[in-house]
Scaffold this motif. Structure first.
Motif, PDB file in Angstrom:
ATOM      1  N   PHE A 159      11.508 -18.374 -27.707  1.00  0.00           N
ATOM      2  CA  PHE A 159      10.486 -17.522 -27.112  1.00  0.00           C
ATOM      3  C   PHE A 159      10.856 -17.142 -25.680  1.00  0.00           C
ATOM      4  O   PHE A 159      10.671 -16.001 -25.266  1.00  0.00           O
ATOM      5  CB  PHE A 159       9.113 -18.198 -27.148  1.00  0.00           C
ATOM      6  CG  PHE A 159       8.417 -17.993 -28.454  1.00  0.00           C
ATOM      7  CD1 PHE A 159       7.730 -16.817 -28.707  1.00  0.00           C
ATOM      8  CD2 PHE A 159       8.467 -18.950 -29.446  1.00  0.00           C
ATOM      9  CE1 PHE A 159       7.105 -16.606 -29.919  1.00  0.00           C
ATOM     10  CE2 PHE A 159       7.853 -18.758 -30.666  1.00  0.00           C
ATOM     11  CZ  PHE A 159       7.171 -17.585 -30.904  1.00  0.00           C
ATOM     12  N   LEU A 160      11.401 -18.109 -24.957  1.00  0.00           N
ATOM     13  CA  LEU A 160      11.804 -17.817 -23.579  1.00  0.00           C
ATOM     14  C   LEU A 160      12.926 -16.783 -23.553  1.00  0.00           C
ATOM     15  O   LEU A 160      12.889 -15.831 -22.778  1.00  0.00           O
ATOM     16  CB  LEU A 160      12.240 -19.111 -22.869  1.00  0.00           C
ATOM     17  CG  LEU A 160      11.086 -20.044 -22.515  1.00  0.00           C
ATOM     18  CD1 LEU A 160      11.617 -21.345 -21.922  1.00  0.00           C
ATOM     19  CD2 LEU A 160      10.115 -19.365 -21.544  1.00  0.00           C
ATOM     20  N   GLU A 161      13.898 -16.965 -24.446  1.00  0.00           N
ATOM     21  CA  GLU A 161      14.993 -16.005 -24.486  1.00  0.00           C
ATOM     22  C   GLU A 161      14.486 -14.618 -24.882  1.00  0.00           C
ATOM     23  O   GLU A 161      14.863 -13.605 -24.292  1.00  0.00           O
ATOM     24  CB  GLU A 161      16.064 -16.478 -25.476  1.00  0.00           C
ATOM     25  CG  GLU A 161      17.362 -15.708 -25.333  1.00  0.00           C
ATOM     26  CD  GLU A 161      18.399 -16.090 -26.392  1.00  0.00           C
ATOM     27  OE1 GLU A 161      18.347 -17.230 -26.881  1.00  0.00           O
ATOM     28  OE2 GLU A 161      19.241 -15.229 -26.694  1.00  0.00           O
ATOM     29  N   ALA A 162      13.601 -14.587 -25.881  1.00  0.00           N
ATOM     30  CA  ALA A 162      13.048 -13.311 -26.323  1.00  0.00           C
ATOM     31  C   ALA A 162      12.239 -12.676 -25.194  1.00  0.00           C
ATOM     32  O   ALA A 162      12.343 -11.471 -24.931  1.00  0.00           O
ATOM     33  CB  ALA A 162      12.169 -13.517 -27.547  1.00  0.00           C
ATOM     34  N   TRP A 163      11.452 -13.478 -24.503  1.00  0.00           N
ATOM     35  CA  TRP A 163      10.630 -12.970 -23.415  1.00  0.00           C
ATOM     36  C   TRP A 163      11.512 -12.399 -22.304  1.00  0.00           C
ATOM     37  O   TRP A 163      11.244 -11.343 -21.750  1.00  0.00           O
ATOM     38  CB  TRP A 163       9.705 -14.056 -22.874  1.00  0.00           C
ATOM     39  CG  TRP A 163       8.906 -13.614 -21.693  1.00  0.00           C
ATOM     40  CD1 TRP A 163       9.038 -14.033 -20.402  1.00  0.00           C
ATOM     41  CD2 TRP A 163       7.863 -12.629 -21.680  1.00  0.00           C
ATOM     42  NE1 TRP A 163       8.146 -13.380 -19.595  1.00  0.00           N
ATOM     43  CE2 TRP A 163       7.407 -12.503 -20.356  1.00  0.00           C
ATOM     44  CE3 TRP A 163       7.271 -11.830 -22.686  1.00  0.00           C
ATOM     45  CZ2 TRP A 163       6.404 -11.623 -19.973  1.00  0.00           C
ATOM     46  CZ3 TRP A 163       6.264 -10.955 -22.314  1.00  0.00           C
ATOM     47  CH2 TRP A 163       5.844 -10.861 -20.982  1.00  0.00           C
ATOM     48  N   TYR A 164      12.590 -13.115 -22.020  1.00  0.00           N
ATOM     49  CA  TYR A 164      13.535 -12.664 -21.006  1.00  0.00           C
ATOM     50  C   TYR A 164      14.075 -11.274 -21.370  1.00  0.00           C
ATOM     51  O   TYR A 164      14.238 -10.407 -20.532  1.00  0.00           O
ATOM     52  CB  TYR A 164      14.673 -13.678 -20.907  1.00  0.00           C
ATOM     53  CG  TYR A 164      15.756 -13.277 -19.943  1.00  0.00           C
ATOM     54  CD1 TYR A 164      15.544 -13.314 -18.559  1.00  0.00           C
ATOM     55  CD2 TYR A 164      17.001 -12.855 -20.420  1.00  0.00           C
ATOM     56  CE1 TYR A 164      16.541 -12.938 -17.689  1.00  0.00           C
ATOM     57  CE2 TYR A 164      18.004 -12.478 -19.540  1.00  0.00           C
ATOM     58  CZ  TYR A 164      17.770 -12.521 -18.174  1.00  0.00           C
ATOM     59  OH  TYR A 164      18.754 -12.133 -17.314  1.00  0.00           O
ATOM     60  N   LYS A 165      14.305 -11.070 -22.675  1.00  0.00           N
ATOM     61  CA  LYS A 165      14.848  -9.787 -23.126  1.00  0.00           C
ATOM     62  C   LYS A 165      13.812  -8.668 -23.116  1.00  0.00           C
ATOM     63  O   LYS A 165      14.127  -7.521 -22.813  1.00  0.00           O
ATOM     64  CB  LYS A 165      15.413  -9.926 -24.546  1.00  0.00           C
ATOM     65  CG  LYS A 165      16.779 -10.581 -24.606  1.00  0.00           C
ATOM     66  CD  LYS A 165      17.242 -10.648 -26.062  1.00  0.00           C
ATOM     67  CE  LYS A 165      18.336 -11.659 -26.248  1.00  0.00           C
ATOM     68  NZ  LYS A 165      19.666 -11.116 -26.320  1.00  0.00           N
ATOM     69  N   VAL A 166      12.576  -8.972 -23.519  1.00  0.00           N
ATOM     70  CA  VAL A 166      11.616  -7.876 -23.722  1.00  0.00           C
ATOM     71  C   VAL A 166      10.550  -7.775 -22.637  1.00  0.00           C
ATOM     72  O   VAL A 166       9.741  -6.845 -22.672  1.00  0.00           O
ATOM     73  CB  VAL A 166      10.927  -7.955 -25.106  1.00  0.00           C
ATOM     74  CG1 VAL A 166      11.948  -7.895 -26.224  1.00  0.00           C
ATOM     75  CG2 VAL A 166      10.050  -9.180 -25.215  1.00  0.00           C
ATOM     76  N   ALA A 167      10.544  -8.692 -21.678  1.00  0.00           N
ATOM     77  CA  ALA A 167       9.484  -8.664 -20.663  1.00  0.00           C
ATOM     78  C   ALA A 167       9.347  -7.303 -19.962  1.00  0.00           C
ATOM     79  O   ALA A 167       8.230  -6.794 -19.810  1.00  0.00           O
ATOM     80  CB  ALA A 167       9.688  -9.777 -19.641  1.00  0.00           C
ATOM     81  N   PRO A 168      10.471  -6.663 -19.528  1.00  0.00           N
ATOM     82  CA  PRO A 168      10.301  -5.362 -18.873  1.00  0.00           C
ATOM     83  C   PRO A 168       9.659  -4.335 -19.799  1.00  0.00           C
ATOM     84  O   PRO A 168       8.815  -3.538 -19.378  1.00  0.00           O
ATOM     85  CB  PRO A 168      11.734  -4.940 -18.528  1.00  0.00           C
ATOM     86  CG  PRO A 168      12.561  -6.165 -18.631  1.00  0.00           C
ATOM     87  CD  PRO A 168      11.883  -7.068 -19.608  1.00  0.00           C
ATOM     88  N   ASN A 169      10.044  -4.384 -21.086  1.00  0.00           N
ATOM     89  CA  ASN A 169       9.484  -3.418 -22.030  1.00  0.00           C
ATOM     90  C   ASN A 169       8.029  -3.716 -22.350  1.00  0.00           C
ATOM     91  O   ASN A 169       7.231  -2.811 -22.590  1.00  0.00           O
ATOM     92  CB  ASN A 169      10.315  -3.416 -23.316  1.00  0.00           C
ATOM     93  CG  ASN A 169      11.789  -3.224 -23.022  1.00  0.00           C
ATOM     94  OD1 ASN A 169      12.531  -4.185 -22.916  1.00  0.00           O
ATOM     95  ND2 ASN A 169      12.191  -1.993 -22.843  1.00  0.00           N
ATOM     96  N   PHE A 170       7.700  -5.000 -22.342  1.00  0.00           N
ATOM     97  CA  PHE A 170       6.302  -5.403 -22.515  1.00  0.00           C
ATOM     98  C   PHE A 170       5.473  -4.792 -21.390  1.00  0.00           C
ATOM     99  O   PHE A 170       4.407  -4.201 -21.623  1.00  0.00           O
ATOM    100  CB  PHE A 170       6.225  -6.934 -22.468  1.00  0.00           C
ATOM    101  CG  PHE A 170       4.911  -7.510 -22.904  1.00  0.00           C
ATOM    102  CD1 PHE A 170       4.687  -7.840 -24.228  1.00  0.00           C
ATOM    103  CD2 PHE A 170       3.890  -7.724 -21.979  1.00  0.00           C
ATOM    104  CE1 PHE A 170       3.471  -8.380 -24.629  1.00  0.00           C
ATOM    105  CE2 PHE A 170       2.682  -8.254 -22.378  1.00  0.00           C
ATOM    106  CZ  PHE A 170       2.475  -8.589 -23.705  1.00  0.00           C
ATOM    107  N   ALA A 171       6.003  -4.890 -20.165  1.00  0.00           N
ATOM    108  CA  ALA A 171       5.302  -4.299 -19.018  1.00  0.00           C
ATOM    109  C   ALA A 171       5.213  -2.782 -19.160  1.00  0.00           C
ATOM    110  O   ALA A 171       4.156  -2.187 -18.915  1.00  0.00           O
ATOM    111  CB  ALA A 171       6.024  -4.668 -17.728  1.00  0.00           C
TER     112      ALA A 171
END
Lengths: 317, 275
Positions: B58-70
């Motif tokens: 989840f952390l790795e996935a979040w690291y990858k998609v966090a900017p796009n989530f924003a």
């Protein structure tokens, strides 16, 4: 409705007739009516431009020579359409559309109706079941595709479950099948959309008065007979809506397929939307892409027009 | 009779539970796979529960998609708010100021709701490029607002149609005009409708893939579903991370749905106009 009257408000005319302020009020209303039209105008312009002009524009692009990155509006008539009709991929996509449409619509309507009918039996925890069934509708096609891509792998997912219940010899390759891959795609598609159809049927069932069922029961009709000859015919409008909505969905399916299998082996899970996207934004053959888009538009019109005609009566009420 | 009834009831619940399991299955797989480290991800052990509570994927996935989530938040929230507001005014006009031709215009709006976007994508890109809005978040917000005009107008129109005309008459007698009636009569009572429409718009804009892909595909600015698809499409990402990313992308709509499920259902039904 009194369409000749600028404001169709019941009882208004009697009030107009009664007072001496009629003239003043009428002009006041007319002024407000004008404001309403002015306020609506930007939306009308936006829809006229972004929907109707764009549709016409797409058709126009499909008749010009713009098949590279350089914009070229040289008129070539139906050449792009000819090219489309000579393309094998187009026919594969039409075949896939039939597979998808039949599989998807059948599952949504049959299971949607079945679950709605079961939930209509004064079930404890109805809200719970209903929430679960509609749940997938809240997630995107991409999310659905990512999850189901692994569930429908030949070596894992669902097939492991089959093996566990002693059906080890039953191991279809699902989306990887070069001939029938499209049928497999309809499983996650229906997983996502059945809840919607179920909700439509449930609302329809709730709209049937209890007396109707009771009357049929008094006449000696059993459960099957009541559903077959009373309830299902009464729900025909809902079924019609479900057919139109699922049909529309079939024509434009894109994200789910993108996330699951792309075009698949031997274009087994290719769709018109995929073809259009790759032709236009991958190969920069804009005019050919426009022809595909326009074709999808025409296909949808066959569903939209009768549907809107049926809605028209409701709208004008 | 009563025994037979017991059997029938039992069978009904059994079928419903089976269906529920089917609808939950992909979520179950996403969660357990997302909670496994890569070494435990194995085709033959897909259904096994994770050994521990591992948050690495989840952390790795979040690291990858966090900017796009924003990005998706920046796109979805304004677009949902603006289109709901526009929809409330349009719905008010279509329900209560039916000038000659208003019904026809309304029907023409609805056609736009149903047509496949493939038929308008190329002119859309051309126009956005001409407006210097192509590849910008602003551009995508604009597109979502415009394509939201039909559905939001439809939802508000059905809601306002239920408001008795006598109420508007009384307001008119008191000297309220077009805006006065909206501001003082309809707006205060339209919160349920706003909730339905906001929910509907939020979900559909958040879940959009095609328009985001076409209008805003640069990896840095792309909305979340485009990013998740990029991750899923690359063979270098392990599937525990893919599943975790997909789950992250689904969380906001799942949350909204669980919190406001009843309204969601109402939106679904009104959206088909048969509710």
């Amino acid at each position: 409705m009194a369409t000749s009257n600028p404001v169709s408000v019941p009882g208004e005319r009697t009030r107009f007739a009664a007072g001496s302020t009629t003239r003043k009020k009428k002009t006041l209303f007319r002024g407000d009516m004008l404001i309403a039209m002015v306020v609506l105008t930007p939306s009308i312009i936006a829809v006229a431009l972004f929907i109707y002009t764009f549709i016409g524009w797409t058709f126009y692009i499909s008749t010009v020579k713009w098949n590279s990155v350089i914009i070229d509006y040289t008129f070539v008539g139906l050449k792009n359409w000819q090219r489309l009709l000579n393309d094998d991929r187009f026919y594969t996509d039409l075949r896939n559309l039939v597979y998808y449409g039949v599989g998807f619509m059948t599952q949504c309507i049959v299971f949607g109706f079945l679950i709605a009918a079961l939930l209509d039996q004064k079930i404890k925890g109805e809200t719970f079941f209903r929430t679960l069934v509609i749940f997938p509708f809240a997630v995107s096609g991409i999310v659905t595709g990512v999850a189901w891509r692994w569930l429908l792998q030949p070596t894992t997912g669902i097939n492991l479950l089959f093996a566990k219940i002693g059906l080890a010899n039953f191991h279809p390759v699902w989306i990887s099948d070069p001939n029938y891959g499209m049928w497999a795609v309809t499983i996650p598609a229906a997983w996502q959309f059945t809840g919607y159809v179920m909700a439509l049927y449930l609302a329809g069932l709730r709209g049937i008065p209890q007396e109707v069922r009771e009357a049929a029961a008094i006449d000696g009709a059993g459960t099957y007979t009541i559903y077959r000859y009373v309830i299902i015919p009464l729900l025909m409008p809902v079924t019609f809506t479900a057919i139109v909505l699922t049909g529309m969905n079939s024509i434009r399916v894109f994200d789910l397929v993108s996330a699951m299998s792309g075009s698949g082996p031997a274009l087994a899970t290719d769709t018109l939307a995929f073809f259009m996207f790759q032709t236009t934004f991958g190969a920069y053959r804009y005019s050919l892409g426009a022809a595909i888009g326009a074709f999808m538009m025409i296909l949808s019109a066959f569903l939209v027009v009768p549907y809107l005609r049926s809605m028209k009566q409701e709208v004008e009420q | 009779m009563s025994l037979q009834r017991l059997w029938t009831r039992g069978a009904i619940y059994l079928v419903l539970i089976a269906f529920s399991a089917f609808y939950l299955m992909p979520f179950y797989v996403m969660i357990i796979t997302g909670l496994k480290p890569y070494v435990d991800v194995n085709v033959t052990r897909m259904w096994e529960l994770p050994k521990g509570f591992y948050l690495g994927s989840f952390l790795e996935a979040w690291y990858k998609v966090a900017p796009n989530f924003a990005n998706s938040m920046l796109i979805t929230i304004p677009a949902a708010l603006i289109s709901s507001f526009i929809g409330s005014i349009n719905g008010y006009i279509f329900a209560k100021w039916r000038f000659r031709g208003a019904d026809t215009i309304f029907m023409l709006f609805l056609v736009g709701m149903f047509l496949p976007y493939q038929g308008i994508l190329i002119p859309l890109v051309q126009t956005l490029q001409a407006l210097k809005l192509y590849g910008t978040i602003m551009g995508l917000i604009l597109v979502h607002c415009i394509f939201g005009i039909p559905i939001t107008a439809l939802l508000f129109r059905s809601y306002f149609a239920g408001v008795p005309n006598e109420l508007l008459d009384a307001a008119k007698m008191d000297g309220c005009g077009f805006f006065g009636i909206y501001r003082w009569i309809l707006l205060p009572i339209s919160m349920p409708a706003f909730a339905v429409v906001l929910l509907w718009q939020f979900t559909s804009i958040w879940n959009d893939y095609l328009i985001g892909l076409v209008v805003l595909s640069s990896p840095r600015l792309a909305p979340i579903n485009v990013a998740v698809q990029n991750i899923a499409g690359s063979y270098t990402t392990e599937w525990n991370v893919q599943m975790a990313a997909a789950l992250i992308a689904a969380l906001p709509t799942i949350f909204v749905y669980l919190a406001l499920g009843k309204l969601f259902m109402r939106g679904l039904l009104a959206g088909s106009l048969k509710g």
